[in-house]
Design an enzyme around this catalytic site. Structure first.
Site, mmCIF file in Angstrom:
data_model
loop_
_atom_site.group_PDB
_atom_site.id
_atom_site.type_symbol
_atom_site.label_atom_id
_atom_site.label_comp_id
_atom_site.label_asym_id
_atom_site.label_seq_id
_atom_site.Cartn_x
_atom_site.Cartn_y
_atom_site.Cartn_z
ATOM 1 N N GLU A 2 72.150 62.022 134.184
ATOM 2 C CA GLU A 2 72.857 61.068 135.046
ATOM 3 C C GLU A 2 71.897 59.990 135.531
ATOM 4 O O GLU A 2 70.722 60.261 135.770
ATOM 5 C CB GLU A 2 73.457 61.798 136.256
ATOM 6 N N ASP A 3 72.403 58.791 135.687
ATOM 7 C CA ASP A 3 71.582 57.714 136.225
ATOM 8 C C ASP A 3 71.356 57.912 137.728
ATOM 9 O O ASP A 3 70.247 57.816 138.217
ATOM 10 C CB ASP A 3 72.242 56.355 135.969
ATOM 11 N N ASP A 58 75.342 60.210 143.839
ATOM 12 C CA ASP A 58 75.600 59.666 145.160
ATOM 13 C C ASP A 58 76.363 60.732 145.948
ATOM 14 O O ASP A 58 75.778 61.708 146.399
ATOM 15 C CB ASP A 58 76.387 58.365 144.908
ATOM 16 N N ARG A 87 73.054 45.707 134.752
ATOM 17 C CA ARG A 87 72.656 46.872 133.945
ATOM 18 C C ARG A 87 71.446 46.579 133.067
ATOM 19 O O ARG A 87 70.675 47.470 132.740
ATOM 20 C CB ARG A 87 73.802 47.308 133.023
#
Ligand code: IMP
Ligand code: MG
Length: 179
Positions: A103-104, A107, A169
């Site tokens: 995962e980037d 949150d 991005r």
């Protein structure tokens, strides 16, 4: 690194590409140490955000591995709860495999827990989660995150795969929203 504007918002430099490279390198080393040498893991990047991280991660991974990508999609269900989330793009048989979700950023953890539930049903040998960035102050799930590149404050960030309404991005460095 200079301040930038995307749409209506201003962002200031936060994490340089050299630092990111360091975090990715450390993550790769931890994973390589934990995964048995004869085990060929399947890394699964969650699109769109993790495309850059996943590409750098596997280039640094020192053993054989598979890399594939999935995307969460939702469609209107026939039941009253409305939206049903499902994954697009997973064709491999994951049974008995070591699967690592890349995962980037995590949150609240909502996205992750949906993804996690889907993979848990696939009879994998082990399921691990690696995220480049993590916001501990907003995470509200009872889920263990195995590998964290860097924990950050609750600020909105862009760059290195992360976007603000579609933009940002492509930036090699990370920027945070200007107060
Ligand atoms: P969560 O479901 O709240 O954990 O959010 C996960 C997803 O929201 C991430 O995969 C990102 O796509 C997006 N997201 C969360 N925080 C940020 C941020 O600071 N910048 C850009 N996208 C973010
Ligand atoms: Mg994402």
């Amino acid at each position: 690194m200079k301040s930038i504007q995307l749409h209506d918002k201003h962002f200031v430099p936060f994490i340089s590409k050299e630092q990111i490279d360091d975090y990715v390198q450390q993550l790769t080393q931890k994973l390589a140490k934990d995964i048995e040498p004869d085990e060929v893991p399947i890394f699964i990047g969650i699109l769109n955000g993790s495309f850059m991280f996943a590409a750098d991660f596997v280039r640094k991974y020192p053993h054989d591995c598979h890399i594939t990508f999935v995307k969460m999609a939702s469609y209107e269900g026939v039941n009253s709860t409305g939206k049903i989330k499902h994954l697009v793009g997973i064709n491999e048989n994951l049974e008995g495999k070591t699967v690592v979700i890349l995962e980037d950023i995590i949150d609240t953890g909502n996205t992750l827990s949906e993804i996690y539930d889907i993979f848990r049903d696939k009879n994998v040998k082990q399921l691990k989660i690696a995220t480049l960035f993590f916001k501990p102050d907003v995470f509200k799930k009872d889920l263990h995150i195995d590998y964290i590149g860097k924990s950050i404050e609750d600020k909105f960030i862009v760059g290195y795969g992360l976007d603000y309404d579609g933009l940002g991005r492509n930036l090699p460095d990370i920027y945070k929203l200007k107060e």
